[in-house]
Design an enzyme around this catalytic site. Structure first.
Site, PDB file in Angstrom:
ATOM      1  N   HIS A   1       0.849  -1.190   0.000  1.00 19.19           N
ATOM      2  CA  HIS A   1       0.000   0.000   0.000  1.00 19.19           C
ATOM      3  C   HIS A   1       0.887   1.242   0.000  1.00 19.19           C
ATOM      4  O   HIS A   1       2.097   1.151   0.195  1.00 19.19           O
ATOM      5  CB  HIS A   1      -0.843   0.063   1.278  1.00 19.19           C
ATOM      6  CG  HIS A   1      -1.691  -1.120   1.560  1.00 19.19           C
ATOM      7  ND1 HIS A   1      -3.029  -1.149   1.298  1.00 19.19           N
ATOM      8  CD2 HIS A   1      -1.388  -2.325   2.118  1.00 19.19           C
ATOM      9  CE1 HIS A   1      -3.537  -2.316   1.679  1.00 19.19           C
ATOM     10  NE2 HIS A   1      -2.556  -3.044   2.178  1.00 19.19           N
TER      11      HIS A   1
ATOM     12  N   GLU B   1       2.538  -0.881   4.350  1.00 18.61           N
ATOM     13  CA  GLU B   1       2.335   0.487   3.862  1.00 18.61           C
ATOM     14  C   GLU B   1       3.683   1.149   3.616  1.00 18.61           C
ATOM     15  O   GLU B   1       4.559   1.113   4.477  1.00 18.61           O
ATOM     16  CB  GLU B   1       1.569   1.317   4.899  1.00 18.61           C
ATOM     17  CG  GLU B   1       0.160   0.855   5.178  1.00 18.61           C
ATOM     18  CD  GLU B   1      -0.873   1.464   4.254  1.00 18.61           C
ATOM     19  OE1 GLU B   1      -0.495   2.183   3.310  1.00 18.61           O
ATOM     20  OE2 GLU B   1      -2.068   1.220   4.497  1.00 18.61           O
TER      21      GLU B   1
ATOM     22  N   HIS C   1      -2.357  -3.006  -3.446  1.00 15.57           N
ATOM     23  CA  HIS C   1      -3.746  -2.784  -3.054  1.00 15.57           C
ATOM     24  C   HIS C   1      -4.603  -2.581  -4.306  1.00 15.57           C
ATOM     25  O   HIS C   1      -5.733  -3.058  -4.387  1.00 15.57           O
ATOM     26  CB  HIS C   1      -3.810  -1.562  -2.135  1.00 15.57           C
ATOM     27  CG  HIS C   1      -5.043  -1.488  -1.304  1.00 15.57           C
ATOM     28  ND1 HIS C   1      -5.340  -0.394  -0.536  1.00 15.57           N
ATOM     29  CD2 HIS C   1      -6.070  -2.360  -1.089  1.00 15.57           C
ATOM     30  CE1 HIS C   1      -6.482  -0.584   0.100  1.00 15.57           C
ATOM     31  NE2 HIS C   1      -6.945  -1.777  -0.228  1.00 15.57           N
TER      32      HIS C   1
ATOM     33  N   ASP D   1      -3.381   2.400  -4.902  1.00 13.44           N
ATOM     34  CA  ASP D   1      -2.039   2.343  -4.332  1.00 13.44           C
ATOM     35  C   ASP D   1      -1.421   0.952  -4.470  1.00 13.44           C
ATOM     36  O   ASP D   1      -2.146  -0.028  -4.534  1.00 13.44           O
ATOM     37  CB  ASP D   1      -2.069   2.793  -2.864  1.00 13.44           C
ATOM     38  CG  ASP D   1      -3.006   1.966  -1.991  1.00 13.44           C
ATOM     39  OD1 ASP D   1      -4.179   1.772  -2.366  1.00 13.44           O
ATOM     40  OD2 ASP D   1      -2.565   1.523  -0.913  1.00 13.44           O
TER      41      ASP D   1
END
Length: 194
Positions: A37, A119, A155, A165
């Site tokens: 992400h 992330e 994602h 993303d």
């Protein structure tokens, strides 16, 4: 890298910032997917503590106009890789982080049940920094040594049309080459249109 790098699903040697936003994985779930992400709060701003505050439900919703759009959101990821390559962990890999939402990969729905959410501090379609790629390569290798991965994806690939993303600037081809897994681990073969 050895199995002793992990303790109860927490990677040793990095910052642990426990999030309340997690739940149990389904019984017998095979952890075999990493979902990449991107996140920055506010969008395009880096280096603050807003990501940690979002993932720990302590974000001041009035601190920035953008935060009103996400007020009350309860989300998390297992890991965040900052621009300088520092890795933070928010949820044990043994638990289900809340990162993918409605999602599907290779015919399997609900990616949160079997995926590890990573992330990268960044913004969709903006380049990521070299230390982030270096940290991601190391993190994926450590994960794979403990929980053999079948895939690494974005994602945008598990929630197409809903999420964008990490975006077109993420270098999937180089990541695949650097991991050296060949065909054993599935990577995206294309970048979603912006």
């Amino acid at each position: 890298m050895t199995r002793t790098d992990w303790r109860n699903g927490w990677l040793e040697g990095i910052a642990h910032i426990p999030s309340p936003n997690f739940g149990p994985r389904p019984e017998g779930a095979r952890i075999d997917l990493a979902v990449i992400h991107s996140i920055s709060l506010p969008p395009g701003e880096y280096g603050g503590d807003e990501i940690e505050r979002l993932f720990t439900n302590t974000l001041d919703w009035t601190a920035h106009p953008y935060f009103e759009q996400i007020r009350g959101l309860e989300v998390s990821a297992h890991f965040v890789i900052r621009r300088d390559g520092r890795i933070q962990q928010f949820v044990s890999v043994l638990d289900r982080a809340w990162h993918a939402g409605r999602s599907s990969w290779c015919g399997r729905d609900n990616c949160n049940d079997y995926a590890i959410g990573i992330e990268l501090e960044g913004l969709e379609d903006h380049p990521f920094d070299r230390p982030q790629y270096d940290a991601l390569v190391d993190l994926l290798a450590r994960i794979d040594a403990q929980w053999p991965l079948a895939g690494v994806t974005g994602h945008e690939h598990v929630a197409p049309g809903r999420k964008r993303d990490p975006g077109s600037a993420f270098d999937w081809a180089t990541m695949r080459a650097r991991m050296g897994w060949g065909e054993r681990v599935r990577f995206p073969t294309h970048v979603a249109a912006g």
